[in-house]
Design a protein around this motif. Structure first.
Motif, PDB file in Angstrom:
ATOM      1  N   UNK A  28      -5.075  -2.391   7.130  1.00  0.00           N
ATOM      2  CA  UNK A  28      -5.861  -2.766   7.113  1.00  0.00           C
ATOM      3  C   UNK A  28      -5.368  -4.031   6.016  1.00  0.00           C
ATOM      4  N   UNK A  29      -5.945  -5.242   6.812  1.00  0.00           N
ATOM      5  CA  UNK A  29      -6.092  -6.487   5.987  1.00  0.00           C
ATOM      6  C   UNK A  29      -6.337  -7.138   5.444  1.00  0.00           C
ATOM      7  N   UNK A  30      -6.273  -7.537   4.381  1.00  0.00           N
ATOM      8  CA  UNK A  30      -6.449  -8.180   2.769  1.00  0.00           C
ATOM      9  C   UNK A  30      -6.716  -9.175   2.961  1.00  0.00           C
ATOM     10  N   UNK A  31      -7.968  -9.686   1.667  1.00  0.00           N
ATOM     11  CA  UNK A  31      -8.459 -10.652   2.227  1.00  0.00           C
ATOM     12  C   UNK A  31      -7.824 -11.611   0.734  1.00  0.00           C
ATOM     13  N   UNK A  32      -7.973 -12.724   0.801  1.00  0.00           N
ATOM     14  CA  UNK A  32      -7.388 -14.063  -0.083  1.00  0.00           C
ATOM     15  C   UNK A  32      -6.746 -13.142  -1.925  1.00  0.00           C
ATOM     16  N   UNK A  33      -8.133 -13.041  -1.795  1.00  0.00           N
ATOM     17  CA  UNK A  33      -8.245 -12.135  -4.060  1.00  0.00           C
ATOM     18  C   UNK A  33      -7.310 -10.710  -3.850  1.00  0.00           C
ATOM     19  N   UNK A  34      -7.354 -10.057  -2.753  1.00  0.00           N
ATOM     20  CA  UNK A  34      -6.056  -8.842  -2.908  1.00  0.00           C
ATOM     21  C   UNK A  34      -5.107  -9.047  -2.138  1.00  0.00           C
ATOM     22  N   UNK A  35      -5.300  -9.721  -1.442  1.00  0.00           N
ATOM     23  CA  UNK A  35      -3.480 -10.638  -1.548  1.00  0.00           C
ATOM     24  C   UNK A  35      -2.421 -10.853  -2.365  1.00  0.00           C
ATOM     25  N   UNK A  36      -3.348 -11.738  -3.513  1.00  0.00           N
ATOM     26  CA  UNK A  36      -2.941 -12.134  -4.445  1.00  0.00           C
ATOM     27  C   UNK A  36      -2.450 -11.312  -5.773  1.00  0.00           C
ATOM     28  N   UNK A  37      -2.868 -10.342  -5.487  1.00  0.00           N
ATOM     29  CA  UNK A  37      -3.229  -8.964  -6.529  1.00  0.00           C
ATOM     30  C   UNK A  37      -1.772  -7.799  -5.649  1.00  0.00           C
ATOM     31  N   UNK A  38      -2.005  -7.913  -4.836  1.00  0.00           N
ATOM     32  CA  UNK A  38      -1.015  -7.952  -3.813  1.00  0.00           C
ATOM     33  C   UNK A  38       0.618  -8.092  -4.907  1.00  0.00           C
ATOM     34  N   UNK A  77      -8.131   2.248  -0.541  1.00  0.00           N
ATOM     35  CA  UNK A  77      -8.659   2.209   0.402  1.00  0.00           C
ATOM     36  C   UNK A  77      -8.620   2.063   1.619  1.00  0.00           C
ATOM     37  N   UNK A  78      -7.403   1.137   1.864  1.00  0.00           N
ATOM     38  CA  UNK A  78      -7.727   0.304   2.917  1.00  0.00           C
ATOM     39  C   UNK A  78      -5.490   1.061   2.754  1.00  0.00           C
ATOM     40  N   UNK A  79      -4.997   1.941   1.705  1.00  0.00           N
ATOM     41  CA  UNK A  79      -3.714   2.272   1.834  1.00  0.00           C
ATOM     42  C   UNK A  79      -2.371   1.049   0.842  1.00  0.00           C
ATOM     43  N   UNK A  80      -2.988   0.327   0.773  1.00  0.00           N
ATOM     44  CA  UNK A  80      -1.678  -0.709   0.324  1.00  0.00           C
ATOM     45  C   UNK A  80      -1.410  -0.674  -0.972  1.00  0.00           C
ATOM     46  N   UNK A  81      -1.971   0.046  -2.274  1.00  0.00           N
ATOM     47  CA  UNK A  81      -1.729   0.427  -2.844  1.00  0.00           C
ATOM     48  C   UNK A  81      -2.365   1.774  -4.236  1.00  0.00           C
ATOM     49  N   UNK A  82      -1.533   2.868  -4.893  1.00  0.00           N
ATOM     50  CA  UNK A  82      -1.888   4.042  -5.378  1.00  0.00           C
ATOM     51  C   UNK A  82      -1.963   3.955  -6.815  1.00  0.00           C
TER      52      UNK A  82
END
Length: 118
Positions: A28-38, A77-82
């Motif tokens: 699933x897509x990330x919002x801009x803050x989530x992209x920065x964190x990723x 929850x979106x599966x990007x991090x653990x």
């Protein structure tokens, strides 16, 4: 690169390829803050020291601890991090999931393809 190709052309090809990758079914897509964190988590993954939830929540530039905590939960929850345990049970280490690493592999392929296109 040919004489007529400018560095900006390579970057623009890269952006077009990335947009095509984002259109494929994946995480699933990330919002801009989530992209920065990723991006932060990914950069830290290349270093010997890892990033903990506490480290990220202490970064005032990302927002309040509650906002950051909510984004980390969403990213899990979106599966990007653990989150992984550390020697201190109260500290959780943030790591990329295999699916996130595969996403970065795809982005790397886009970059190489854009640089090699003439």
């Amino acid at each position: 690169m040919t004489d007529k190709t400018r560095p900006a052309d390579v970057y623009l090809r890269f952006l077009n390829l990335v947009e095509a990758v984002r259109g494929l079914p994946a995480l699933p897509t990330l919002d801009p803050l989530e992209e920065r964190i990723l991006a932060l988590v990914a950069r830290k993954a290349q270093q010997p020291s890892r990033l903990s939830v506490r480290d990220v929540m202490a970064m005032e530039a990302l927002g309040s601890p509650a906002t950051i905590h909510g984004r980390l939960k969403s990213m899990r929850e979106k599966g990007w991090i653990r989150l992984a345990d550390t020697e201190d049970a109260r500290r959780k280490q943030i790591a990329l999931t295999p699916a996130a690493l595969k996403h970065f592999d795809k982005l790397s392929m886009c970059l190489m393809q854009a640089a090699n296109a003439e």
